[in-house]
Write a protein that holds these residues in place. Structure first.
Motif, PDB file in Angstrom:
ATOM      1  N   PHE A 392       0.847  -1.001  -0.209  1.00 24.83           N
ATOM      2  CA  PHE A 392       0.027  -0.152  -0.318  1.00 24.83           C
ATOM      3  C   PHE A 392       1.361   1.472  -0.112  1.00 24.83           C
ATOM      4  N   ARG A 393       2.027   1.299   1.162  1.00 27.87           N
ATOM      5  CA  ARG A 393       2.725   2.007   0.726  1.00 27.87           C
ATOM      6  C   ARG A 393       3.383   2.641  -0.595  1.00 27.87           C
ATOM      7  N   LEU A 394       3.630   1.755  -0.664  1.00 26.42           N
ATOM      8  CA  LEU A 394       4.707   1.835  -2.483  1.00 26.42           C
ATOM      9  C   LEU A 394       3.642   2.167  -3.410  1.00 26.42           C
ATOM     10  N   ARG A 395       2.754   2.001  -3.505  1.00 30.76           N
ATOM     11  CA  ARG A 395       1.840   2.581  -4.771  1.00 30.76           C
ATOM     12  C   ARG A 395       1.915   4.041  -4.921  1.00 30.76           C
ATOM     13  N   ASN A 396       1.781   4.486  -3.392  1.00 28.84           N
ATOM     14  CA  ASN A 396       1.593   6.617  -2.589  1.00 28.84           C
ATOM     15  C   ASN A 396       3.562   6.677  -2.400  1.00 28.84           C
ATOM     16  N   ILE A 416      12.339   6.408  -0.785  1.00 31.39           N
ATOM     17  CA  ILE A 416      12.211   6.396   0.481  1.00 31.39           C
ATOM     18  C   ILE A 416      11.430   5.236  -0.315  1.00 31.39           C
ATOM     19  N   ASP A 417      11.469   4.732  -1.091  1.00 28.15           N
ATOM     20  CA  ASP A 417      11.200   3.070  -1.648  1.00 28.15           C
ATOM     21  C   ASP A 417      11.985   2.302  -1.579  1.00 28.15           C
ATOM     22  N   LYS A 418      13.521   2.959  -2.152  1.00 28.69           N
ATOM     23  CA  LYS A 418      14.550   1.790  -1.500  1.00 28.69           C
ATOM     24  C   LYS A 418      13.996   1.504  -0.156  1.00 28.69           C
ATOM     25  N   VAL A 419      14.044   2.333   0.577  1.00 28.42           N
ATOM     26  CA  VAL A 419      13.921   2.140   1.941  1.00 28.42           C
ATOM     27  C   VAL A 419      12.963   0.882   2.353  1.00 28.42           C
ATOM     28  N   ILE A 420      11.982   1.627   2.507  1.00 30.53           N
ATOM     29  CA  ILE A 420      10.643   1.388   2.756  1.00 30.53           C
ATOM     30  C   ILE A 420      10.836  -0.624   2.297  1.00 30.53           C
ATOM     31  N   GLU A 421      12.119  -0.731   0.870  1.00 29.66           N
ATOM     32  CA  GLU A 421      11.360  -1.741   0.475  1.00 29.66           C
ATOM     33  C   GLU A 421      12.532  -2.854   0.923  1.00 29.66           C
ATOM     34  N   GLN A 422      13.774  -2.647   1.037  1.00 31.02           N
ATOM     35  CA  GLN A 422      14.871  -2.761   2.651  1.00 31.02           C
ATOM     36  C   GLN A 422      14.602  -3.451   3.549  1.00 31.02           C
ATOM     37  N   CYS A 423      14.038  -2.404   4.223  1.00 29.51           N
ATOM     38  CA  CYS A 423      13.242  -2.958   5.798  1.00 29.51           C
ATOM     39  C   CYS A 423      12.695  -3.899   5.404  1.00 29.51           C
ATOM     40  N   ALA A 424      11.650  -4.242   5.038  1.00 31.27           N
ATOM     41  CA  ALA A 424      10.351  -4.948   4.238  1.00 31.27           C
ATOM     42  C   ALA A 424      10.886  -6.221   3.922  1.00 31.27           C
ATOM     43  N   THR A 425      11.905  -6.343   2.936  1.00 31.53           N
ATOM     44  CA  THR A 425      12.700  -7.699   2.820  1.00 31.53           C
ATOM     45  C   THR A 425      13.719  -8.196   3.680  1.00 31.53           C
ATOM     46  N   VAL A 597      13.418   6.677   6.779  1.00 27.30           N
ATOM     47  CA  VAL A 597      13.275   5.461   7.746  1.00 27.30           C
ATOM     48  C   VAL A 597      11.936   4.590   7.136  1.00 27.30           C
ATOM     49  N   ALA A 598      11.887   3.891   8.199  1.00 29.18           N
ATOM     50  CA  ALA A 598      11.430   2.230   7.645  1.00 29.18           C
ATOM     51  C   ALA A 598      11.532   1.624   9.009  1.00 29.18           C
ATOM     52  N   GLU A 599      10.594   1.179   9.380  1.00 23.80           N
ATOM     53  CA  GLU A 599      10.432   0.326  10.795  1.00 23.80           C
ATOM     54  C   GLU A 599       9.815  -0.553  10.713  1.00 23.80           C
ATOM     55  N   THR A 600      10.171  -2.111  10.642  1.00 27.29           N
ATOM     56  CA  THR A 600       8.918  -2.902  11.694  1.00 27.29           C
ATOM     57  C   THR A 600       9.852  -3.283  13.203  1.00 27.29           C
ATOM     58  N   VAL A 601       8.640  -3.636  14.265  1.00 28.81           N
ATOM     59  CA  VAL A 601       8.732  -4.179  14.897  1.00 28.81           C
ATOM     60  C   VAL A 601       7.536  -4.947  15.894  1.00 28.81           C
ATOM     61  N   ALA A 620      15.774   0.367   8.919  1.00 28.79           N
ATOM     62  CA  ALA A 620      15.939   1.404   7.554  1.00 28.79           C
ATOM     63  C   ALA A 620      16.179   2.711   7.661  1.00 28.79           C
ATOM     64  N   ASN A 621      17.553   2.723   7.813  1.00 25.55           N
ATOM     65  CA  ASN A 621      17.888   4.278   7.420  1.00 25.55           C
ATOM     66  C   ASN A 621      18.771   4.880   5.791  1.00 25.55           C
ATOM     67  N   ASP A 622      18.816   5.891   5.131  1.00 24.81           N
ATOM     68  CA  ASP A 622      18.753   5.676   4.279  1.00 24.81           C
ATOM     69  C   ASP A 622      20.221   7.700   4.774  1.00 24.81           C
TER      70      ASP A 622
END
Length: 740
Positions: A392-396, A416-425, A597-601, A620-622
């Protein structure tokens, strides 16, 4: 020349001194001739100070002087606006300087031979108050006709912003789903290790000199000079070792009154040093806090996951003085949209005076409050339309060159795309048929009363001053040597508040000049020897100082190559200009750089006790370029723990303007038992086009999305959405009872 030091994990220059106790903090300076100082706080949330009777206190043997409002030449100060009296009481040089507007307003300063005598004199001062109506609720304070915290203003609302972009009605019409909710964020205490302390004296050139802990030595000097009504060059501010700050030392605490005491004693031909150290209670009451916010959001989306509109209404409690509340509010106003492209946006925000403690800068500076609301809303919307929250985030997410809601693109280097993708992966997501989907949790439990869940959130934050604020940074480099450089003298005023800035300064300078670290001599944070660096805030110091040091070092290197010895260079770095919000639309160029930045907890929720335990964190921080990777990792891990306290433990309680949690026995911060089982620090290096060696600031980034990630994880575990925090055991159990 190829970097030989930048990018290396090098031991910090202050490590040995801090570990062994050799480092000198302001409270460590002493002299046999020194005097002790004590401050009398108002301990009234709203009152007129009618009389300050010091007659009995003055009779006490060992009392040297007692100062009150009449002794302050220009009885006002404030970082954004001088709206606070230095000392409250009759005889003030400014109108309404006799009004105490919170329990932390200062009334009198006692200077005595010993701390014990100062304490006794403190108890003998008799203050007569006329109590006024106390307003602590932001909605009540904002109403027309409410009692004015500042009688010379038209309203308790003193700062407002708007963003108007697109057509909200069109956005509503094109939405398949619309959700609305209200979020509230709490007060947070900075809880730095070293409480406020200072040492004041007259230096060898006759300057009023104070050794204190702060975040901007030249700004401290400016405010002191203003209140004392003397030229800035007659004031010297020195920062020795600093025991943490996180924004809590941006505004004045003891600086002005300590300098005032030194000045007033000199007028009496008393030239003895003066020392003050606040107790933890005095520290907790005496400095500002993180702003509590109320945020109302309405968000629309199509069924295929494209955001259609956002309406947001934001109210901040600033306490009775501005401090940096207007700037924090501006950040929250901008960042409520998140790093996303939303075609139709309407945001209205305001900061309101109350009689609670003042609120001001704290790590994230408005972004954590805004990020909490928008990221929670995004996760709720993703659930409503049946879409993975990462997908959902990556679509927006906003793309390079795309206009933001303030009608300007983000600076180049949008990642932000790269940060979200790497954190999620890293956290268990994978791509299937071109879409991100969650695979499995890394943590499970077999205990019936314990549930596990995972939450995701992302965000961004400006680097440097915003909205047209003047921004620059000074550095001086001096090179010595004949055939080769034997010594590099570096001067810089930037404050090292525990983040390792001074080590980064040395590392950058040595790298540019191609010498070893032991060749660098640093003089830092002394207004008599350094030019203005700006503050250690806004994730700006490595970025700004790095560019200034590189500029000075390159100029000095060129002079040295032409035979100058010593080769000297002073350089002032100025980044691209920013512009303020348009008053009606919010259109502006707000910032020159951002971090992403992106985070999973992952959490475990005990349904019998209400205890929420943080199991695993992926952050994940750029950072553009990690000048010193181990320091970057330390920033991430420290930020995560501080954010965990904010979300789960730190319940700051004020009732009718009085602080109920005024010590670390009642205001709980994380211990080693409360830290995550594991924190994975993903250091992403996508070079910032204008950063030093490509570096972006990152000190605040890991804090920003942590709260929505935790509360979304709790929802994943329990099925319950919490719209406020801290999630103490009682709060969680109450929430769980709602679904029984």
């Amino acid at each position: 020349m190829k970097s030989h030091l930048i990018g290396q994990s090098i031991k910090r220059r202050d490590t040995y001194a801090k570990v062994t106790g050799a480092a000198n903090y302001p409270g460590d300076f002493s002299d046999p001739e020194q005097l002790a100082m004590k401050i009398l706080f108002s301990e009234r949330p709203h009152a007129i100070v009618k009389r300050v009777d010091i007659s009995e206190a003055e009779k006490l043997s060992g009392v040297v002087a007692i100062l009150s409002a009449k002794d302050v030449p220009c009885n006002e100060y404030g970082l954004m606006k001088p709206d606070q009296p230095v000392l409250c009481g009759p005889g003030s040089s400014n109108k309404y300087g006799d009004h105490a507007r919170c329990v932390s307003d200062q009334i009198a300063v006692i200077i005595a031979e010993t701390e014990a005598i100062a304490e006794k004199a403190h108890a003998l001062i008799n203050v007569e108050y006329e109590d006024l109506t106390v307003i602590t609720d932001i909605d009540e304070a904002a109403k027309d006709g409410a009692v004015k915290i500042h009688p010379d203003t038209d309203s308790n609302i003193y700062s407002e912003f708007k963003i108007k972009d697109g057509d909200i009605n069109l956005g509503i019409q094109s939405s398949d789903y619309i959700i609305e909710d209200i979020y509230e964020t709490p007060v947070q205490e900075h809880a730095y290790l070293q409480p406020e302390a200072g040492y004041g004296y007259i230096d060898e050139e006759g300057r009023i000199t104070i050794l204190v802990a702060g975040q901007w030595a030249h700004e401290d000097r400016e405010q002191i000079a203003h209140a004392l009504n003397i030229p800035e060059e007659n004031i010297r501010v020195i920062y020795p070792a600093i025991g943490g700050a996180f924004g809590g030392r941006e505004d004045m605490s003891i600086q002005i009154v300590l300098a005032l005491a030194v000045m007033k004693l000199r007028e009496r031909n008393i030239n003895r040093p003066i020392k003050i150290i606040w107790s933890r209670k005095e520290s907790i009451i005496g400095h500002h806090k993180r702003h509590p916010y109320k945020l109302k959001l309405k968000l629309g989306s199509t069924k295929d996951g494209k955001l259609t509109f956002l309406e947001a209404d934001i109210t901040a409690d600033s306490g009775p003085y501005i401090y940096t509340s207007n700037k924090v509010l501006a950040n929250a106003t901008l960042m409520i949209v998140g790093p996303y492209h939303i075609p139709n946006v309407s945001v209205e925000s305001r900061a309101v005076y109350t009689n609670n403690l003042p609120n001001g800068a704290f790590r994230g500076f408005g972004a954590p409050q805004a990020c909490f609301a928008i990221e929670m809303h995004l996760n709720k919307m993703a659930e409503k339309i049946g879409m993975d929250p990462v997908e959902f985030r990556l679509r927006n997410t906003i793309k390079e060159g795309q206009l933001t809601a303030v009608k300007s693109p983000l600076p180049k280097g949008v990642t932000i795309d790269k940060v979200i993708e790497q954190c999620a992966t890293q956290s268990g997501w994978s791509k299937k048929n071109g879409k991100f989907v969650f695979s499995s949790k890394t943590s499970t439990t077999k205990e019936k009363n314990k549930l596990t869940g995972i939450g995701f959130a992302s965000g961004y934050k400006n680097v440097g001053f915003s909205y047209g604020a003047p921004e620059s940074c000074w550095a001086y480099v001096e090179l010595h040597g004949d055939d080769k450089i034997e010594k590099l003298v570096l001067r810089h005023a930037g404050a090292d508040v525990g983040q390792g800035a001074h080590s980064a300064f040395i590392q950058i300078a040595a790298d540019v000049v191609n010498v070893s670290l032991d060749k660098v001599e640093l003089t830092a944070s002394d207004t008599a020897l350094t030019g203005n660096s700006g503050s250690a805030s806004a994730s700006r110091l490595t970025f700004m100082a790095g560019n200034a040091i590189i500029g000075a070092a390159n100029e000095a290197l060129e002079k040295w190559s032409k035979g100058e010895n010593p080769a000297k260079s002073t350089y002032v770095y100025k980044p691209p200009k920013t512009t303020p919000f348009d008053s009606e639309t919010g259109a502006c160029v707000p910032n020159f750089s951002y971090g992403y930045v992106a985070e999973t907890v992952e959490v475990e929720v005990d349904t019998e006790t209400g205890k929420v335990k943080i199991l695993n964190v992926t952050c994940a921080n750029d950072v553009g370029k990690a000048i010193n990777p181990i320091q970057v990792k330390g920033q991430i891990e420290g930020s995560v723990v501080q954010a965990a306290g904010y979300v789960l433990l730190e319940n700051f309680i004020q009732e009718n303007g009085f602080v109920k949690t005024d010590n670390l026995a009642t205001y709980l911060i994380p211990t080693i038992m409360d830290i995550p089982n594991k924190t994975v620090s993903l250091i992403i290096e996508e070079s910032d086009p204008i950063g030093p060696a490509g570096a972006r600031g990152m000190g605040e980034m890991p804090f920003i999305p942590f709260a929505p990630a935790v509360l979304s994880a709790v929802h994943d575990a329990t099925g319950v959405w919490f719209n406020s925090f801290p999630l103490t055991e009682e709060v969680v159990l109450q929430g769980l009872d709602l679904i029984k």
